[in-house]
Design a protein around this motif. Structure first.
Motif, mmCIF file in Angstrom:
data_model
loop_
_atom_site.group_PDB
_atom_site.id
_atom_site.type_symbol
_atom_site.label_atom_id
_atom_site.label_comp_id
_atom_site.label_asym_id
_atom_site.label_seq_id
_atom_site.Cartn_x
_atom_site.Cartn_y
_atom_site.Cartn_z
ATOM 1 N N ARG A 82 0.849 -1.201 0.000
ATOM 2 C CA ARG A 82 0.000 0.000 0.000
ATOM 3 C C ARG A 82 0.878 1.242 0.000
ATOM 4 N N ILE A 83 0.648 2.110 -0.986
ATOM 5 C CA ILE A 83 1.518 3.271 -1.204
ATOM 6 C C ILE A 83 0.764 4.575 -0.991
ATOM 7 N N LEU A 106 -2.483 11.692 6.346
ATOM 8 C CA LEU A 106 -2.657 10.493 5.531
ATOM 9 C C LEU A 106 -2.225 9.239 6.286
ATOM 10 N N VAL A 107 -1.035 9.270 6.890
ATOM 11 C CA VAL A 107 -0.547 8.066 7.583
ATOM 12 C C VAL A 107 -1.310 7.816 8.880
ATOM 13 N N VAL A 164 -0.737 2.640 5.448
ATOM 14 C CA VAL A 164 0.244 2.826 4.384
ATOM 15 C C VAL A 164 1.492 2.007 4.706
ATOM 16 N N ASP A 165 1.986 1.284 3.717
ATOM 17 C CA ASP A 165 3.222 0.528 3.895
ATOM 18 C C ASP A 165 4.438 1.368 3.508
ATOM 19 N N VAL A 167 -3.063 4.028 -2.016
ATOM 20 C CA VAL A 167 -4.199 4.116 -1.092
ATOM 21 C C VAL A 167 -4.468 5.546 -0.635
ATOM 22 N N GLY A 168 -3.605 6.480 -1.038
ATOM 23 C CA GLY A 168 -3.838 7.861 -0.641
ATOM 24 C C GLY A 168 -2.804 8.800 -1.216
ATOM 25 N N GLU A 169 -3.158 10.079 -1.239
ATOM 26 C CA GLU A 169 -2.268 11.112 -1.766
ATOM 27 C C GLU A 169 -2.288 12.317 -0.835
ATOM 28 N N ALA A 170 -1.221 13.116 -0.915
ATOM 29 C CA ALA A 170 -1.131 14.348 -0.135
ATOM 30 C C ALA A 170 -0.341 15.366 -0.939
ATOM 31 N N ALA A 171 -0.661 16.655 -0.745
ATOM 32 C CA ALA A 171 0.001 17.709 -1.492
ATOM 33 C C ALA A 171 1.050 18.454 -0.687
#
Length: 209
Positions: free
Chosen positions: A3-4, A42-43, A48-49, A30-34
């Motif tokens: 999971r990225i 996010l974490v 998240v791996d 599994v997710g994004e951040a700016a």
């Protein structure tokens, strides 16, 4: 399935990486951040791996975010993916807890290899970076800023970017007196005498964008 999480302030970069990882059967975004603050959230809210993170972002810096993510979610492996030169940043980022360091000019195959290694709990070190780290251990060609502690490096970057100690203190949850103490240690270790010297040093070593 690994999971990225992708952290980059450019939407087009996040989109490109997401589509690239979609082609890999064992990788899932599994997710994004700016920015750094979004990365921390996010974490905290998502499993998240491997977190793939740029350093040059608005607001909270990638360095600050890396340190706080390591404290909040030590199980998350962090792959720094940046345009900053590895010669100046990689050694200290490994010291701060990064699991891998890749320049944005790298081959996409290297990205997948790094993600998979970090997903297995290993560190990813390219041959060129391994040589740099070996030289550092032997004391050959080590830049003075690589001898700074985690906090000293944070304070150094903020001072070099023009922040005053009074503004740095609340940002790092420190007292102004403590920030001034760190400033003195940084000056001594880098053999500098003024804030303008710090800025010049940071620019010379490509530590500021």
């Amino acid at each position: 399935m690994i999971r990225i999480g992708i952290v980059d302030d450019h939407a087009i970069v996040r989109l490109g990486l997401r589509e690239f990882f979609h082609e890999q059967e064992d990788l899932q975004v599994v997710g994004e951040a700016a920015d750094g603050r979004e990365a921390i959230e996010l974490v905290r809210r998502t499993k998240v791996d491997v977190l793939m993170m740029d350093l040059n972002m608005p607001g909270q810096s990638g360095v600050d975010a890396l340190i706080r993510i390591r404290a909040a979610a030590p199980e998350v492996a962090i792959l720094v993916f940046t345009a900053y030169p590895q010669e100046q940043y990689a050694a200290i980022l490994f010291q701060l807890g990064a699991g891998g360091f890749l320049c944005k000019e790298c081959n996409p195959v290297e990205i997948v290899r790094a993600i998979r290694e970090l997903g297995l709990g290993r560190r990813h070190v390219t041959p060129a970076l391994a040589s740099l780290l070996a030289n550092r251990l032997e004391g050959r060609g080590e830049a003075p800023h690589n001898r700074l502690s985690e906090r000293e490096f944070q304070v150094f970057l903020k001072l070099a970017s023009g922040m005053r100690p009074s503004a740095i203190a609340p940002d790092l949850s420190l007292s102004a007196k403590t920030v001034s103490s760190y400033r003195g240690r940084v000056m001594a270790k880098l053999h500098l005498s003024s804030t303008s010297d710090l800025t010049y040093y940071a620019l010379k070593h490509q530590l500021l964008s």
